[in-house]
Design a protein around this motif. Structure first.
Motif, PDB file in Angstrom:
ATOM      1  N   SER A  70      -6.267   9.548 -18.881  1.00 37.21           N
ATOM      2  CA  SER A  70      -5.780   8.703 -19.966  1.00 37.21           C
ATOM      3  C   SER A  70      -6.917   8.153 -20.828  1.00 37.21           C
ATOM      4  O   SER A  70      -6.713   7.877 -22.009  1.00 37.21           O
ATOM      5  CB  SER A  70      -4.956   7.538 -19.403  1.00 37.21           C
ATOM      6  OG  SER A  70      -3.812   8.031 -18.728  1.00 37.21           O
ATOM      7  N   ALA A  71      -8.106   7.979 -20.233  1.00 37.86           N
ATOM      8  CA  ALA A  71      -9.232   7.425 -20.978  1.00 37.86           C
ATOM      9  C   ALA A  71     -10.341   8.441 -21.194  1.00 37.86           C
ATOM     10  O   ALA A  71     -11.430   8.075 -21.637  1.00 37.86           O
ATOM     11  CB  ALA A  71      -9.791   6.200 -20.258  1.00 37.86           C
ATOM     12  N   ILE A  90       8.550  14.992 -22.583  1.00 37.60           N
ATOM     13  CA  ILE A  90       9.085  14.958 -21.205  1.00 37.60           C
ATOM     14  C   ILE A  90       7.961  15.045 -20.195  1.00 37.60           C
ATOM     15  O   ILE A  90       7.926  14.314 -19.195  1.00 37.60           O
ATOM     16  CB  ILE A  90      10.099  16.108 -21.009  1.00 37.60           C
ATOM     17  CG1 ILE A  90      11.318  15.866 -21.925  1.00 37.60           C
ATOM     18  CG2 ILE A  90      10.518  16.215 -19.551  1.00 37.60           C
ATOM     19  CD1 ILE A  90      12.308  17.020 -21.917  1.00 37.60           C
ATOM     20  N   VAL A  91       6.993  15.946 -20.483  1.00 35.30           N
ATOM     21  CA  VAL A  91       5.867  16.088 -19.556  1.00 35.30           C
ATOM     22  C   VAL A  91       5.071  14.800 -19.483  1.00 35.30           C
ATOM     23  O   VAL A  91       4.657  14.358 -18.414  1.00 35.30           O
ATOM     24  CB  VAL A  91       4.981  17.277 -20.003  1.00 35.30           C
ATOM     25  CG1 VAL A  91       3.700  17.299 -19.185  1.00 35.30           C
ATOM     26  CG2 VAL A  91       5.734  18.576 -19.842  1.00 35.30           C
ATOM     27  N   ALA A  92       4.863  14.156 -20.644  1.00 40.44           N
ATOM     28  CA  ALA A  92       4.083  12.919 -20.669  1.00 40.44           C
ATOM     29  C   ALA A  92       4.751  11.807 -19.899  1.00 40.44           C
ATOM     30  O   ALA A  92       4.086  10.977 -19.294  1.00 40.44           O
ATOM     31  CB  ALA A  92       3.855  12.493 -22.115  1.00 40.44           C
ATOM     32  N   LEU A  93       6.093  11.778 -19.892  1.00 42.45           N
ATOM     33  CA  LEU A  93       6.804  10.706 -19.182  1.00 42.45           C
ATOM     34  C   LEU A  93       6.893  10.973 -17.696  1.00 42.45           C
ATOM     35  O   LEU A  93       6.790  10.053 -16.878  1.00 42.45           O
ATOM     36  CB  LEU A  93       8.203  10.534 -19.774  1.00 42.45           C
ATOM     37  CG  LEU A  93       8.254   9.978 -21.218  1.00 42.45           C
ATOM     38  CD1 LEU A  93       9.685   9.980 -21.732  1.00 42.45           C
ATOM     39  CD2 LEU A  93       7.702   8.563 -21.240  1.00 42.45           C
ATOM     40  N   HIS A 100      -6.186  17.282 -24.544  1.00 40.09           N
ATOM     41  CA  HIS A 100      -5.040  18.155 -24.348  1.00 40.09           C
ATOM     42  C   HIS A 100      -3.832  17.646 -25.122  1.00 40.09           C
ATOM     43  O   HIS A 100      -3.807  16.511 -25.600  1.00 40.09           O
ATOM     44  CB  HIS A 100      -4.690  18.257 -22.850  1.00 40.09           C
ATOM     45  CG  HIS A 100      -5.759  18.959 -22.056  1.00 40.09           C
ATOM     46  ND1 HIS A 100      -6.749  18.265 -21.394  1.00 40.09           N
ATOM     47  CD2 HIS A 100      -5.991  20.272 -21.836  1.00 40.09           C
ATOM     48  CE1 HIS A 100      -7.549  19.116 -20.780  1.00 40.09           C
ATOM     49  NE2 HIS A 100      -7.105  20.362 -21.042  1.00 40.09           N
ATOM     50  N   SER A 101      -2.842  18.471 -25.158  1.00 48.10           N
ATOM     51  CA  SER A 101      -1.608  18.106 -25.846  1.00 48.10           C
ATOM     52  C   SER A 101      -0.966  16.907 -25.171  1.00 48.10           C
ATOM     53  O   SER A 101      -0.988  16.779 -23.936  1.00 48.10           O
ATOM     54  CB  SER A 101      -0.635  19.293 -25.837  1.00 48.10           C
ATOM     55  OG  SER A 101      -1.200  20.406 -26.504  1.00 48.10           O
ATOM     56  N   GLY A 102      -0.364  16.086 -25.954  1.00 42.26           N
ATOM     57  CA  GLY A 102       0.270  14.884 -25.431  1.00 42.26           C
ATOM     58  C   GLY A 102      -0.652  13.680 -25.416  1.00 42.26           C
ATOM     59  O   GLY A 102      -0.196  12.559 -25.165  1.00 42.26           O
ATOM     60  N   GLY A 103      -1.949  13.859 -25.619  1.00 43.78           N
ATOM     61  CA  GLY A 103      -2.870  12.731 -25.638  1.00 43.78           C
ATOM     62  C   GLY A 103      -2.757  11.923 -26.931  1.00 43.78           C
ATOM     63  O   GLY A 103      -2.274  12.405 -27.954  1.00 43.78           O
ATOM     64  N   LEU A 104      -3.205  10.689 -26.804  1.00 44.25           N
ATOM     65  CA  LEU A 104      -3.215   9.817 -27.974  1.00 44.25           C
ATOM     66  C   LEU A 104      -4.579   9.913 -28.670  1.00 44.25           C
ATOM     67  O   LEU A 104      -5.593  10.228 -28.031  1.00 44.25           O
ATOM     68  CB  LEU A 104      -2.935   8.374 -27.563  1.00 44.25           C
ATOM     69  CG  LEU A 104      -1.615   8.137 -26.810  1.00 44.25           C
ATOM     70  CD1 LEU A 104      -1.480   6.674 -26.412  1.00 44.25           C
ATOM     71  CD2 LEU A 104      -0.442   8.572 -27.661  1.00 44.25           C
ATOM     72  N   SER A 105      -4.618   9.598 -29.966  1.00 40.36           N
ATOM     73  CA  SER A 105      -5.855   9.758 -30.730  1.00 40.36           C
ATOM     74  C   SER A 105      -6.034   8.587 -31.696  1.00 40.36           C
ATOM     75  O   SER A 105      -5.081   7.899 -32.061  1.00 40.36           O
ATOM     76  CB  SER A 105      -5.852  11.082 -31.501  1.00 40.36           C
ATOM     77  OG  SER A 105      -4.805  11.085 -32.463  1.00 40.36           O
ATOM     78  N   GLY A 106      -7.287   8.396 -32.091  1.00 38.67           N
ATOM     79  CA  GLY A 106      -7.659   7.406 -33.103  1.00 38.67           C
ATOM     80  C   GLY A 106      -8.711   8.004 -34.029  1.00 38.67           C
ATOM     81  O   GLY A 106      -9.472   8.894 -33.625  1.00 38.67           O
ATOM     82  N   VAL A 148      -0.338  -2.165 -10.492  1.00 35.81           N
ATOM     83  CA  VAL A 148       0.345  -1.654 -11.672  1.00 35.81           C
ATOM     84  C   VAL A 148      -0.283  -0.302 -12.001  1.00 35.81           C
ATOM     85  O   VAL A 148      -1.486  -0.218 -12.250  1.00 35.81           O
ATOM     86  CB  VAL A 148       0.216  -2.613 -12.858  1.00 35.81           C
ATOM     87  CG1 VAL A 148       0.963  -2.056 -14.067  1.00 35.81           C
ATOM     88  CG2 VAL A 148       0.746  -3.993 -12.489  1.00 35.81           C
ATOM     89  N   GLN A 149       0.559   0.705 -11.946  1.00 34.73           N
ATOM     90  CA  GLN A 149       0.045   2.053 -12.153  1.00 34.73           C
ATOM     91  C   GLN A 149      -0.015   2.369 -13.647  1.00 34.73           C
ATOM     92  O   GLN A 149       0.911   2.074 -14.397  1.00 34.73           O
ATOM     93  CB  GLN A 149       0.920   3.072 -11.421  1.00 34.73           C
ATOM     94  CG  GLN A 149       0.282   4.425 -11.319  1.00 34.73           C
ATOM     95  CD  GLN A 149       1.033   5.333 -10.367  1.00 34.73           C
ATOM     96  OE1 GLN A 149       2.191   5.061 -10.046  1.00 34.73           O
ATOM     97  NE2 GLN A 149       0.394   6.398  -9.926  1.00 34.73           N
ATOM     98  N   ASP A 150      -1.180   2.937 -14.064  1.00 35.40           N
ATOM     99  CA  ASP A 150      -1.455   3.187 -15.484  1.00 35.40           C
ATOM    100  C   ASP A 150      -0.665   4.368 -15.992  1.00 35.40           C
ATOM    101  O   ASP A 150      -0.439   5.349 -15.280  1.00 35.40           O
ATOM    102  CB  ASP A 150      -2.955   3.439 -15.679  1.00 35.40           C
ATOM    103  CG  ASP A 150      -3.312   3.655 -17.130  1.00 35.40           C
ATOM    104  OD1 ASP A 150      -2.962   2.784 -17.948  1.00 35.40           O
ATOM    105  OD2 ASP A 150      -3.931   4.690 -17.431  1.00 35.40           O
ATOM    106  N   ILE A 151      -0.254   4.232 -17.262  1.00 39.06           N
ATOM    107  CA  ILE A 151       0.258   5.363 -18.014  1.00 39.06           C
ATOM    108  C   ILE A 151      -0.541   5.427 -19.320  1.00 39.06           C
ATOM    109  O   ILE A 151      -1.185   4.454 -19.708  1.00 39.06           O
ATOM    110  CB  ILE A 151       1.768   5.240 -18.312  1.00 39.06           C
ATOM    111  CG1 ILE A 151       2.027   4.028 -19.234  1.00 39.06           C
ATOM    112  CG2 ILE A 151       2.583   5.180 -17.033  1.00 39.06           C
ATOM    113  CD1 ILE A 151       3.471   3.968 -19.718  1.00 39.06           C
ATOM    114  N   ASN A 152      -0.553   6.516 -19.971  1.00 40.73           N
ATOM    115  CA  ASN A 152      -1.321   6.693 -21.217  1.00 40.73           C
ATOM    116  C   ASN A 152      -0.570   6.030 -22.378  1.00 40.73           C
ATOM    117  O   ASN A 152       0.107   6.685 -23.162  1.00 40.73           O
ATOM    118  CB  ASN A 152      -1.548   8.180 -21.482  1.00 40.73           C
ATOM    119  CG  ASN A 152      -2.527   8.402 -22.615  1.00 40.73           C
ATOM    120  OD1 ASN A 152      -3.304   7.519 -22.954  1.00 40.73           O
ATOM    121  ND2 ASN A 152      -2.484   9.584 -23.203  1.00 40.73           N
ATOM    122  N   ASP A 153      -0.775   4.712 -22.464  1.00 40.27           N
ATOM    123  CA  ASP A 153      -0.067   3.968 -23.501  1.00 40.27           C
ATOM    124  C   ASP A 153      -1.021   3.334 -24.517  1.00 40.27           C
ATOM    125  O   ASP A 153      -0.609   2.531 -25.339  1.00 40.27           O
ATOM    126  CB  ASP A 153       0.782   2.869 -22.866  1.00 40.27           C
ATOM    127  CG  ASP A 153      -0.049   1.888 -22.068  1.00 40.27           C
ATOM    128  OD1 ASP A 153      -1.192   2.226 -21.696  1.00 40.27           O
ATOM    129  OD2 ASP A 153       0.417   0.763 -21.832  1.00 40.27           O
TER     130      ASP A 153
END
Length: 716
Positions: A202-203, A9-12, A252-258, A157-162
């Motif tokens: 996000s980056a 929810i926080v991420a959205l 932080h929590s909610g971030g994406l990883s590779g 276009v506004q960025d989201i962490n996708d």
């Protein structure tokens, strides 16, 4: 699960809240000739903004929104409202139509031509296109005439962490030397994030190690990987697998990883000494092994690899250091023991060696650990073998006089069987080295005897080969060279070294040296040649010449008087006796020819004759002339005989066989001398066809002519 739902929810909602806060900052004062109002946000917010704008427009015309924002990746049942276009010329009578043009107009963005509402009808991706430039225009609904000039605005276009971080160059491989200190840099890795690096976190990436601890560590921001343990040993473990993670949103929590993998290989250093697999080696070798043959191999193992494992081998001690050697085999990394000198089982039956293996490439960082070498003992046992006979000497030199009697013993060779069970030996001569069979050998005792007479003047040296063969085993043979020198015996008399001929001038002086001669002797006395010269006893008191011995072993002939006359005597023959100094001495007589010549005043010979005269005995001048006349007469007789023989064999030229029978001539009268010679032409017999052309000679008698015709016509 509740925690995971809360993070979602926080991420959205975080990007929407940020967008809501930043929208008011996008308002700015537009030029006075523009009268559009651009609104964005929710319908409730849009209504509130419209009301505020109307209040502002009543006081001052020209509030304009020149930017709109739309959230990427937004999807719903209805097109998303991006914003609204409105002009203060619109009285609300619905006589104004709004037109939209530019990037994505009609395909991505759609406008309500009455209300001016702009909707996004497709899902947007900032990573594909971050902003769109569009143009808005208000026209009269009925005439389509523009009410104001067109106005340009931007939709961002506004960025989201996708987008999750990616390691584009992975998986990675790196090396680091073993035994490295703590914190030694291994390598660094890099991940990329397609999200907007200037908007939010996000980056913003943070690196960590998921697997590979406690051996390695990573700098969170620079991704530099270092060793986390000191002195890692390649011999214990050579390869490590490290799993590295890159996480956005600052970790932080909610971030994406590779993630990616890094394979770290420890490279070898020379930190281990060589070590022999065993402390004692045993080898056995036959005593007749060929020199240079490999007897055995020793190997010192080294836990290192490559050049760090290379070792050199040496024999450092033992009782066989002179007989054996060891070399290093670079391919097999072992030491090869080889034989340097012949072995003899009967002399020594075993040897002990101490060999050493030492590293070639020493790393000074580990030299303090001790010597990088090791030693081992090698025991070599010599085995007995059936060996060929051994001569008492590698070569033999024998001497024999050239007048030695046949079957006399020249010398002796000896050989023995070196084996414990000794075998009798038989001797023989290799006849390929004695083709003329000049020597024999006793097969039992090896005594060499003379088979044919020797002549030192023909050959001084004779080289033969003696063969020794074991009687019990004929395959065991040995050979030895024997050189036989023929010693000189005084069996040759001396003689003149050349054919001398002396010339004596008629006007010579008494005591003048006419000729100097020397002698030669085919013999070779030990003390050299010494010759004695003398005249024949009957010529000792020779009135014309005398001799004189010179210090160089030569002889000078001198004239006793002057006034020699070549008209009286032109040639003198002077016999000289030459004796050597041998035991017994030998002598010979050589004759010197002395020719009397006419000379100039300064002694240059001008002319000489060829007559000879022996002093004081010899042939007289008359006898010599008679002999010469006989020789000339004999030559004349031979020439006449050859000439007559040639004429007799020449065939007559006739026409056929009948002519031969008819042409027979008989003479009963006596010869007529010249008349008879002129009366007959022998050429007519040789050519019968020439009768018609015959012309009688003048002065020939008529009866001779008629007789000639009768002969030629066959009427006689």
């Amino acid at each position: 699960m509740p925690e995971r739902l809360a993070e979602t929810i926080v991420a959205l909602w975080t990007p929407l809240i940020i967008l809501w806060i930043t929208l008011p900052t996008c308002v700015y004062m537009a030029p006075m000739n523009q009268a559009y109002t651009l609104s964005t946000g929710s319908p409730l917010e849009l209504g509130r903004q419209s009301e505020e704008l109307r209040i502002l427009n009543r006081s001052k015309r020209g509030w304009v929104w020149n930017q709109m924002f739309v959230l990427e990746e937004f999807s719903g049942p209805e097109p998303i409202l991006v914003g609204r276009l409105h002009t203060d010329l619109d009285p609300g009578s619905k006589k104004i139509k709004y037109i939209l043009s530019g990037d994505g107009a009609g395909t991505i963005f759609q406008i309500n031509d009455i209300t001016g509402d702009i909707h996004a009808i497709k899902r947007l991706d900032r990573e594909e296109k971050a902003e769109y430039t569009l143009t808005a225009q208000a026209v009269d609904w009925e005439t389509n005439k523009p009410l104001e000039p067109p106005s340009e605005f931007i939709i961002k276009v506004q960025d989201i962490n996708d987008n999750a971080p990616e390691f584009l160059n992975g998986p990675y491989h790196a090396t680091v030397p073993e035994m490295s200190i703590l914190g030694t840099s291994v390598t660094n890795v890099t991940a990329t994030d397609a999200d907007d690096p200037v908007y939010g976190n996000s980056a913003k990436l943070v690196y960590s190690i998921l697997e590979g601890q406690p051996y390695f560590s990573i700098e969170p921001e620079t991704a530099i990987i270092k060793t986390a343990l000191p002195n890692m040993d390649r011999e214990a473990k050579e390869e490590y697998l490290v799993v590295i993670q890159a996480k956005d949103m600052g970790g932080h929590s909610g971030g994406l990883s590779g993630t990616t993998t890094l394979t770290v290989t420890l490279t070898d250093v020379n930190d281990n000494p060589p070590k022999f697999a065993q402390s004692l080696y045993h080898f056995s070798v036959p005593e007749d092994v060929v020199l240079g043959t490999a007897i055995g191999r020793v190997k010192a193992n080294d836990q290192d690899i490559g050049e760090n494992a290379q070792s050199s081998y040496d024999i450092i001690d033992g009782d066989g250091t002179a007989l054996f050697e060891i070399t290093s085999d670079a391919q097999a990394q072992d030491g090869v023991i080889r034989l340097r000198k012949p072995l003899d089982f009967e002399t020594k039956k075993s040897y002990t060696l101490k060999v050493e293996a030492a590293n070639i490439h020493i790393d000074p960082r580990f030299s303090g650990r001790g010597p990088f070498k090791d030693t081992a003992t090698v025991k070599i046992v010599v085995e007995d073998a059936d060996e060929p006979p051994v001569f008492s000497s590698p070569t033999y030199l024998l001497e024999v006089h050239e007048n030695a009697a046949l079957n006399s013993v020249i010398g002796q060779v000896t050989a023995r069987d070196p084996d414990i069970t000794s075998s009798p030996i038989r001797f023989s001569i290799d006849r390929h080295t004695d083709l003329e069979r000049q020597f024999n050998i006793n097969a039992d005792d090896g005594k060499i005897t003379l088979a044919t007479p020797l002549d030192r003047e023909l050959s001084v040296w004779h080289n033969i080969t003696i063969i020794a063969t074991e009687i019990r085993n004929h395959s065991q043979i040995s050979r030895v060279p024997v050189a036989i020198k023929v010693l000189d015996v005084n069996d040759n008399a001396p003689e003149f070294a050349a054919e001398y001929e002396a010339f004596l001038c008629e006007n010579g002086k008494p005591g003048q040296v006419i000729q100097t001669v020397s002698a030669m002797d085919k013999d070779d006395p030990k003390n050299g040649h010494y010759f004695l010269y003398s005249l024949l006893p009957e010529m000792v008191n020779n009135p014309n010449f005398t001799i004189k011995k010179n210090e160089d072993n030569s002889l000078s002939i001198l004239a006793k008087h002057n006034g020699f006359n070549r008209q009286k005597q032109e040639v003198y023959l002077l016999p000289i006796v030459i004796s050597d100094s041998g035991n017994p001495p030998l002598s010979s007589t050589s004759t010197l020819t002395i020719r009397v010549c006419g000379c100039s005043n300064d002694g240059v010979v001008q002319s000489c004759n060829v007559e000879a005269y022996v002093l004081p005995i010899g042939l007289s001048m008359g006898a010599l002339i008679a002999i010469l006349a006989c020789i000339i007469l004999l030559l004349v007789i031979v020439v006449l005989f050859v000439t007559l023989r040639r004429h007799k064999n020449e065939p007559l030229i006739i026409k056929d066989d009948e002519d031969v029978r008819e042409n027979i001539i008989r003479y009963d009268d006596e010869g007529g001398g010249e008349e008879d010679t002129e009366a007959f032409d022998i050429a007519t017999l040789q050519n019968p066809d020439g009768i018609n052309g015959f012309l009688p000679r003048w002065g020939m008698p008529t009866e001779r002519w008629e007789e000639r015709n009768a002969i030629q016509t066959g009427c006689v």
